[in-house]
Design an enzyme around this catalytic site. Structure first.
Site, PDB file in Angstrom:
ATOM      1  CG  ASP A 105      -2.091  -0.905   1.088  1.00  0.00           C
ATOM      2  OD1 ASP A 105      -2.113  -1.673   0.109  1.00  0.00           O
ATOM      3  OD2 ASP A 105      -2.974  -0.882   1.969  1.00  0.00           O
ATOM      4  CG  ASP A 106       0.184   3.802   2.174  1.00  0.00           C
ATOM      5  OD1 ASP A 106      -1.004   3.727   1.827  1.00  0.00           O
ATOM      6  OD2 ASP A 106       0.558   3.713   3.363  1.00  0.00           O
ATOM      7  CG  HIS A 156      -4.411   2.736  -1.010  1.00  0.00           C
ATOM      8  ND1 HIS A 156      -5.319   1.909  -0.397  1.00  0.00           N
ATOM      9  CD2 HIS A 156      -3.570   3.159  -0.014  1.00  0.00           C
ATOM     10  CE1 HIS A 156      -5.056   1.828   0.888  1.00  0.00           C
ATOM     11  NE2 HIS A 156      -4.012   2.590   1.154  1.00  0.00           N
ATOM     12  CG  HIS A 160      -4.028   7.181   2.518  1.00  0.00           C
ATOM     13  ND1 HIS A 160      -4.350   7.049   3.841  1.00  0.00           N
ATOM     14  CD2 HIS A 160      -3.552   5.982   2.135  1.00  0.00           C
ATOM     15  CE1 HIS A 160      -4.070   5.840   4.250  1.00  0.00           C
ATOM     16  NE2 HIS A 160      -3.590   5.155   3.234  1.00  0.00           N
ATOM     17  CG  HIS A 257       2.360  -0.097   4.491  1.00  0.00           C
ATOM     18  ND1 HIS A 257       2.065  -1.014   5.463  1.00  0.00           N
ATOM     19  CD2 HIS A 257       1.255   0.681   4.346  1.00  0.00           C
ATOM     20  CE1 HIS A 257       0.829  -0.794   5.912  1.00  0.00           C
ATOM     21  NE2 HIS A 257       0.316   0.227   5.252  1.00  0.00           N
TER      22      HIS A 257
END
Length: 727
Positions: A105-106, A156, A160, A257
């Site tokens: 993620d991210d 995603h 955020h 991540h």
């Protein structure tokens, strides 16, 4: 300094006549208006794009705390980590036994995503990368590498946020911008998504489920997790590996991540986890494989592709522009602080030196002085001016040069019947012509010049001519003050005169490169004026022009802070704009006219290599860039930390306040008007920025600004003599 228009001799004043329609703007006027508007629009657009696309987030550090789940179907809450609610379906997917999906993620991140990819490529393992739009537009090349390596890509969101707390329009905007970023960066869209701050399907609450259904209606397949490694906590590579291991023989979707901080432990854990699971018979796959589809990504059409590319390019330009602006801000901030410190140090040194010079060995100058007063339509002011000169405690000859006035200026001057006052009438030829005419008629070798709206203290002339005891001195600048400061605009100009002009003159006086003798209060040796070619009409700032010419002629110029004069300042923003516009443009004209001083020797070279650069840096370059402080302050309030921004801006204001307080102390002025300083920094300073921008554009455009006259109010009053706290 008051300017007067050139008119042909004897030309009568124009009658009002019928109202005329406004003429269309000329190309030059449109240029001077359009350029600032375009620049402002560009800066605002850049900051908005950069602010929104780089607005920080905390990452998936904690999943949302669950709330009542009565509205979440059991098939979802107790199902697998991949949820498909498209086409009114309610189905979930579990990874088969001994099957693991590694999700990240991210990202994409320019540092950690390539390192994660290197480990995956080394072991031939696919990964699923849930990317944010912010990171994608900032690092499109990293996303392209992810896709080229055969990995899966999911959405995603853009910035955020917790979608369960957002409105429907905000959710749609987040999705649209992220897909636009994917299109511009890699030419693809994706129907796979992971909501920020989500975890397992059992943690879904009613609000999150409502958003999930809406996302399903838009065609998104949602990914949740089985194993949360909490790698964002950096618990150590071993702890990350242990948290990622599914309960054998079950499979699982593992959350890791690749952005949002230092991910070195994640990379190390990944390098241990993959061979360990492979040794246990696990295989690695993608979410598309779990669902039974070839891919969640698809190429975009030509229109979407170019829209995305333009978006990514705009973000790239914005990032570059903001980086450049940040560097410029650092430069400007350093220059502003350095200037303030330099002014404080040199002003203190000047006060001490002036006190010593004032009590030095030079014999006092007591011989008579000629005072030249150029006047054009000054009937509201001329009486006060002449009476203040007649009250001088130094012997003076007063020459009033009426420059073709259409009112009773000359008649009023004569009707006063003051001793030693001569009124000279001439056809209108402009202020330089009137000054030169007055100098030619002067009976003495020292001449004081002042504007017809200026009032002298009785001691002003005597103090102003004392430096002429030194034969090297060709001219002396006095201390001009605002005489009509009862209104807010007058107070702002009063602060500017004391804090800016007079502190600057102290510095320039110490460095022997004073660029301007104010037209409101200056004294000259007639011999020096002749050496400099007399007062010229080549520029709109004849006072700056003659001062620079005197430097180049080899004469020294001094500043006498206790030679006080009170002049009339503009009483409206329109008049202030016109005055400062001419001042700024005239200063540029004078600097350009005397640019050859940069390569000359002696006093001329000292002025050219010291005075001209200081003038360019502190009166043109720094003020032009100073609005960056205010613009980035607004940027910080909207997109940054408001408290930090307010503290930083307050720090700048505090430095300005210290300089202002010390300047008022040196001038013996009460500090009461400084209550208007914060408002001056917010409003008045912006007007001065715009004036300077317009003057620069006028200079670039090659337009020659005509002479214009300001309206008079006759409101100047001679205040009580200031205290003697200063020198």
């Amino acid at each position: 300094m008051r300017r007067r228009p050139h008119r042909s001799p004897g030309r009568p004043p124009r009658s009002p006549g019928p109202r005329r329609t406004r003429a269309p703007l000329s190309p030059r006027h449109r240029f001077r208006i359009a350029v600032p508007v375009v620049l402002l629009a560009f800066v605002v657009s850049v900051l908005l794009i950069e602010g929104y696309t780089t607005r920080g987030f905390t990452g998936d550090q904690e999943a949302r705390a669950g709330r009542p789940t009565t509205g979440v179907p059991r098939v979802i809450a107790g199902g697998g980590p991949v949820v498909d609610t498209t086409h009114d379906h309610l189905r979930t997917y579990h990874p088969p036994a001994k099957t693991v999906v590694l999700t990240f993620d991210d990202g994409p991140d320019p540092t950690w995503t390539p390192r994660v990819l290197a480990v995956l490529d080394h072991y031939g393992t696919p990964g699923t990368f849930f990317v944010t739009g912010q990171q994608t537009v900032r690092h499109p090349q990293v996303l392209r590498r992810v896709i080229r390596s055969g990995n899966e890509v999911g959405v995603h969101t853009f910035s955020h946020p917790d979608l369960a707390t957002q409105s429907a329009s905000s959710v749609d905007r987040e999705l649209a911008l992220t897909q636009l970023a994917l299109a511009g960066a890699a030419g693809v869209n994706t129907s796979l998504m992971r909501m920020p701050y989500s975890s397992t399907t059992s943690a879904l609450d009613n609000r999150a489920w409502t958003v999930s259904r809406r996302l399903g209606e838009k065609g998104y397949v949602l990914a949740f997790i089985d194993q949360d490694t909490s790698d964002w906590r950096r618990p150590g590579a071993r702890a990350i590996v242990d948290a990622a291991l599914p309960d054998a023989p079950a499979g699982g979707v593992v959350l890791l991540h690749d952005a949002g901080g230092d991910r070195s432990q994640t990379v190390e854990a990944l390098d241990r986890l993959i061979p360990r699971l492979k040794a246990q018979g696990y295989r690695f796959t993608t979410l598309a494989d779990l669902v039974g589809t070839d891919s969640f990504t698809s190429p975009v059409g030509t229109v979407e592709l170019w829209q995305g590319r333009i978006f990514v390019a705009a973000v790239t330009v914005s990032g570059t522009a903001v980086s450049a602006v940040s560097v410029l801000l650092l430069v400007v901030g350093s220059l502003v602080l350095a200037r303030c410190l330099l002014l404080l140090v040199l002003a203190r040194h000047h006060a001490r030196r002036y006190r010593r010079r004032h009590t030095g060995a030079h014999r006092p100058v007591t011989r008579p002085v000629s005072v030249v007063v150029p006047a054009y339509d000054e009937e509201l002011c001329i009486t006060k001016t002449l009476r203040s000169l007649a009250a001088s405690d130094h012997p003076v000859e007063i020459i009033v040069v009426d420059d073709g006035s259409h009112d009773a200026t000359a008649d009023l001057a004569e009707s006063l019947a003051l001793e030693n006052v001569t009124v000279v009438r001439q056809p209108n030829g402009g202020k330089p012509s009137a000054l030169n005419n007055g100098v030619l008629r002067a009976s003495h070798d020292l001449v004081v010049m002042l504007d017809a709206d200026t009032v002298f203290a009785p001691s002003t002339v005597g103090r102003l001519v004392q430096p002429f005891a030194d034969p090297r001195v060709g001219a002396v600048a006095g201390n001009a003050k605002v005489g009509n400061r009862r209104r807010l605009l007058g107070r702002w100009q009063h602060i500017e005169y004391v804090m800016g002009f007079n502190l600057d003159r102290r510095m320039y006086d110490l460095l022997h490169c004073l660029p301007t003798i104010p037209g409101a209060v200056g004294a000259f040796r007639v011999e020096a004026l002749r050496d400099a070619g007399m007062v010229s009409a080549d520029t709109l700032a004849e006072d700056t022009d003659i001062t620079m010419a005197l430097h180049r002629a080899g004469w020294e110029i001094r500043y006498v802070p206790d030679a006080l004069a009170w002049t009339e300042a503009p009483i409206s923003l329109r008049q202030l704009w016109r005055q400062r516009y001419r001042w700024s443009y005239g200063t540029m004209q004078a600097a350009w006219k005397h640019r050859h001083a940069l390569v000359e020797r002696g006093p001329a070279g000292r002025f050219g290599r010291l005075g001209l650069p200081l003038l360019a840096v502190f009166q043109i370059f720094t003020p032009l860039l100073a609005p960056l402080i205010d613009i980035l302050a607004l940027y910080g309030l909207v997109f940054g930390n408001p408290l930090t921004t307010v503290l930083a801006w307050s720090g700048v204001l505090a430095v300005q306040a210290v300089c202002a307080a010390y300047a008022f102390h040196l001038d013996g002025e009460p500090l009461r008007p400084l209550w208007a300083l914060p408002l001056q920094q917010i409003v008045y300073r912006q007007v001065m920025y715009l004036v300077l921008v317009q003057a620069c554009l006028t200079a670039i455009n090659g337009y020659r600004l005509p002479w214009q006259r300001l309206s008079r109010s006759g409101d100047v009053m001679l205040p009580p003599q200031p205290s003697t706290r200063g020198p």
